[in-house]
Design an enzyme around this catalytic site. Structure first.
Site, PDB file in Angstrom:
ATOM      1  N   GLY A  64     -61.232   4.522  11.401  1.00  0.00           N
ATOM      2  CA  GLY A  64     -60.172   5.285  10.734  1.00  0.00           C
ATOM      3  C   GLY A  64     -59.952   6.652  11.345  1.00  0.00           C
ATOM      4  O   GLY A  64     -60.387   6.918  12.462  1.00  0.00           O
ATOM      5  N   ALA A  65     -59.262   7.528  10.584  1.00  0.00           N
ATOM      6  CA  ALA A  65     -58.764   8.807  11.124  1.00  0.00           C
ATOM      7  C   ALA A  65     -58.018   8.498  12.419  1.00  0.00           C
ATOM      8  O   ALA A  65     -58.323   9.034  13.487  1.00  0.00           O
ATOM      9  CB  ALA A  65     -59.900   9.812  11.334  1.00  0.00           C
TER      10      ALA A  65
ATOM     11  N   HIS B 213     -56.065   4.883  19.113  1.00  0.00           N
ATOM     12  CA  HIS B 213     -56.201   3.652  18.322  1.00  0.00           C
ATOM     13  C   HIS B 213     -54.910   2.845  18.377  1.00  0.00           C
ATOM     14  O   HIS B 213     -54.926   1.622  18.543  1.00  0.00           O
ATOM     15  CB  HIS B 213     -56.504   3.985  16.848  1.00  0.00           C
ATOM     16  CG  HIS B 213     -57.803   4.706  16.624  1.00  0.00           C
ATOM     17  ND1 HIS B 213     -57.862   5.987  16.127  1.00  0.00           N
ATOM     18  CD2 HIS B 213     -59.092   4.327  16.800  1.00  0.00           C
ATOM     19  CE1 HIS B 213     -59.122   6.363  16.004  1.00  0.00           C
ATOM     20  NE2 HIS B 213     -59.890   5.380  16.414  1.00  0.00           N
TER      21      HIS B 213
ATOM     22  N   GLY C  38     -61.764   0.802  23.401  1.00  0.00           N
ATOM     23  CA  GLY C  38     -61.369   1.886  24.295  1.00  0.00           C
ATOM     24  C   GLY C  38     -62.447   2.238  25.310  1.00  0.00           C
ATOM     25  O   GLY C  38     -63.628   2.330  24.965  1.00  0.00           O
TER      26      GLY C  38
HETATM   27  P1  AMP Z   1     -63.502   4.715  16.517  1.00  0.00           P
HETATM   28  O1  AMP Z   1     -62.564   4.740  15.363  1.00  0.00           O
HETATM   29  O2  AMP Z   1     -63.829   6.046  17.070  1.00  0.00           O
HETATM   30  O3  AMP Z   1     -64.705   3.851  16.260  1.00  0.00           O
HETATM   31  O4  AMP Z   1     -62.698   3.981  17.683  1.00  0.00           O
HETATM   32  C1  AMP Z   1     -62.161   2.708  17.505  1.00  0.00           C
HETATM   33  C2  AMP Z   1     -61.717   2.179  18.839  1.00  0.00           C
HETATM   34  O5  AMP Z   1     -60.735   3.055  19.400  1.00  0.00           O
HETATM   35  C3  AMP Z   1     -62.867   2.118  19.854  1.00  0.00           C
HETATM   36  O6  AMP Z   1     -62.755   0.938  20.617  1.00  0.00           O
HETATM   37  C4  AMP Z   1     -62.639   3.343  20.691  1.00  0.00           C
HETATM   38  O7  AMP Z   1     -63.150   3.244  21.998  1.00  0.00           O
HETATM   39  C5  AMP Z   1     -61.119   3.404  20.716  1.00  0.00           C
HETATM   40  N1  AMP Z   1     -60.681   4.752  21.041  1.00  0.00           N
HETATM   41  C6  AMP Z   1     -61.130   5.916  20.501  1.00  0.00           C
HETATM   42  N2  AMP Z   1     -60.554   6.965  21.101  1.00  0.00           N
HETATM   43  C7  AMP Z   1     -59.713   6.460  22.031  1.00  0.00           C
HETATM   44  C8  AMP Z   1     -58.830   7.045  22.999  1.00  0.00           C
HETATM   45  N3  AMP Z   1     -58.706   8.360  23.114  1.00  0.00           N
HETATM   46  N4  AMP Z   1     -58.113   6.224  23.810  1.00  0.00           N
HETATM   47  C9  AMP Z   1     -58.237   4.878  23.703  1.00  0.00           C
HETATM   48  N5  AMP Z   1     -59.068   4.268  22.818  1.00  0.00           N
HETATM   49  C10 AMP Z   1     -59.791   5.046  21.999  1.00  0.00           C
END
Ligand code: AMP
Length: 278
Positions: A28-29, A34, A146
């Site tokens: 989230g956030a 994302h 990501g």
């Molecule tokens: P998180 O919510 O931080 O667990 O991230 C969820 C997914 O979004 C994960 O696969 C992350 O690697 C991806 N992600 C987070 N930040 C970015 C970004 N700046 N660019 C691309 N993908 C991202």
């Protein structure tokens, strides 16, 4: 967009669609990073599922867990705007019916204890636990993650082979803010000034990349760590690794694919980033 909080309801619905989805797990956030994963999934799948679940078992620092930003209403708006078909929004008890102490041990080899694993003990076991549960719930054809979380992508690739899953992992490019800072939910916790300052993290890696033909890695690493420290940015690590294995390299080696990986703290906000060198 459908919102399901129970795995059984999600699975019942997916059965009626008779198509294996593309899947984007998140905490989230949500930001454009994302959203870029969701758009990629939409291009390649008939149905796209996003999950939002702040997984308690992957936080080694309870304060980091407590302070993790929660912006569900705004997240739902972004998901609808991106054309997401399904949001899976489970509770902690839904994902951990036996409690969060239940642990499996995934044999990830040395990537479990290097880099993030060294500074966040148990983190990747927690990541594997939740990704395994989410894959069992969603049963996606394709999984989108990501490259910003470079080591996490390698860990999940390993997990997929360990559990003999048929899901294909797609690693997607890092989206950045205009100043170069990698987009991250944790950026929300930075003051305006520190959000600008945080661009130095990416700048320091770009500087190393631009100088790699003229200096040893050790020289550039020391210079970058000192420069960051002088700007009140405290690196936990800044390492050069082989991109395919995450084996640490002592110096640049044009014969293999190389990646720089960094974790640094600005105040109590810990940020990670990486940059491929060739
Ligand atoms: P998180 O919510 O931080 O667990 O991230 C969820 C997914 O979004 C994960 O696969 C992350 O690697 C991806 N992600 C987070 N930040 C970015 C970004 N700046 N660019 C691309 N993908 C991202």
């Amino acid at each position: 967009m459908y919102i399901f909080k129970k795995t059984s309801e999600l699975q019942l619905y997916l059965k009626t669609r008779n198509s294996k989805p593309g899947f984007v797990p998140t905490m989230g956030a949500l930001h454009q990073g994302h959203v870029s994963l969701i758009l990629q999934s939409k291009k390649e799948n008939e149905i796209s599922v996003c999950s939002i679940f702040i997984n308690p078992t992957q936080f080694n620092d309870p304060k980091d867990f407590e302070k993790y930003p929660i912006t569900i209403a705004a997240d739902i708006e972004k998901l609808i705007a991106a054309g997401t078909d399904i949001l899976f929004l489970p509770s902690v008890t839904e994902m951990y019916p036996q409690g969060t102490e239940e642990k499996q041990n995934y044999n990830l080899g040395f990537i479990d204890t290097e880099l993030e694993g060294k500074f966040r003990p148990g983190h990747f076991q927690g990541v594997c636990t939740i990704v395994h549960k989410l894959l069992d719930a969603v049963i996606p054809a394709n999984l989108y993650m990501g490259e910003k979380d470079f080591q996490q992508c390698m860990v999940v690739k390993k997990l997929i082979s360990l559990i003999n899953s048929n899901t294909t992992l797609h690693t997607c490019a890092t989206l950045r803010e205009p100043n170069g800072l990698a987009m991250s939910s944790r950026n929300e916790r930075l003051s305006k000034e520190n959000r600008q300052l945080a661009s130095e993290i990416f700048e320091s890696m770009k500087h190393i990349k631009s100088m790699m033909h003229a200096h040893s890695f050790h020289e550039l690493q020391t210079e970058a760590i000192n420069a960051l420290h002088n700007k009140q940015i405290e690196p936990e690590y800044l390492l050069l690794c082989e991109a395919d294995t995450l084996r640490e390299l002592n110096d640049f080696d044009a014969n293999c694919k190389m990646v720089l990986l960094i974790a640094a703290k600005i105040g109590d906000v810990r940020l990670i980033d990486n940059l491929r060198l060739n």
